[in-house]
Design a protein around this motif. Structure first.
Motif: not given
Length: 223
Positions: A31-50, A171-178
């Protein structure tokens, strides 16, 4: 060819499955995911949920509990929307090993169902008329603000982060493919123009230019 992007969000986000650490970043070239990256929003304590409850250890949790759910997803590059898929449900989130194991066992079934079952609600942006193509994946159902054929500008609010498709928590998954066809697409390397990066809560953020964020770093806009 390497594509340089802006960050697709504001605030602080934890980096997961970074191609700075391994390629293919998600353990597959499919699925073109060779260089994909994921991002998870966090708070000031680096927690994904409070907060954590008994459900965190034993069951699934509502996606609304997580900081990423409903956060704006911004265009990291200008282009033209060539695919805008909506209507997939936002699943319950899973932090418990009791729920992650059966979910992992269903991975092959989801892959067999095709890209929509894996990507959920998603946008694909044509960067130039001949490619490459940026994909923003796991968006919240009903949040897409752009339509196929529409031209978009950098930092434009495109949709909101969700938990649709093959996702265990918002989370957000981001990738670029040809190419546009994810079934035959080959991943394209990416960099991010400028961002701040911290490794531990309360430490001073460092500004980085044109790198790949490293695994488990927390990054945000550099202003």
């Amino acid at each position: 060819m390497t594509i340089v992007l802006e960050l697709p969000f504001t605030g602080s986000w934890l980096v997961q499955n970074s191609p700075a650490e391994r390629v293919p970043s998600h353990g597959t070239d499919r699925l073109g995911s060779r260089y994909a990256i994921d991002f998870v929003a966090v708070d000031e304590r680096h927690r994904s949920a409070s907060r954590r409850t008994w459900r965190t250890l034993l069951a699934s949790e509502p996606p609304e509990l997580f900081h990423a759910f409903g956060r704006p997803v911004l265009a990291p590059i200008a282009g033209r929307v060539v695919r805008a898929h909506d209507g997939e449900p936002d699943h319950e989130a899973r932090r418990s090993q009791l729920t992650l194991i059966p979910y992992a066992l269903g991975q092959a079934r989801r892959l067999a169902q095709g890209p929509a079952a894996v990507a959920g609600n998603h946008l694909i942006v044509e960067i130039t008329p001949t490619g490459p193509y940026l994909a923003l994946v796991h968006l919240r159902r009903g949040s897409l603000r752009v339509a196929e054929g529409e031209r978009i500008g950098v930092h434009q609010h495109l949709a909101d982060c969700g938990n649709s498709g093959n996702s265990t928590q918002p989370h957000l998954h981001l990738q670029v493919s040809d190419r546009l066809d994810l079934g035959t697409a080959v991943g394209v390397p990416i960099l991010f123009r400028r961002f701040t990066e911290t490794r531990r809560p309360g430490t001073t953020a460092q500004v980085r230019h044109n790198p790949l964020p490293t695994e488990r770093a927390v990054i945000g806009p550099a202003g």
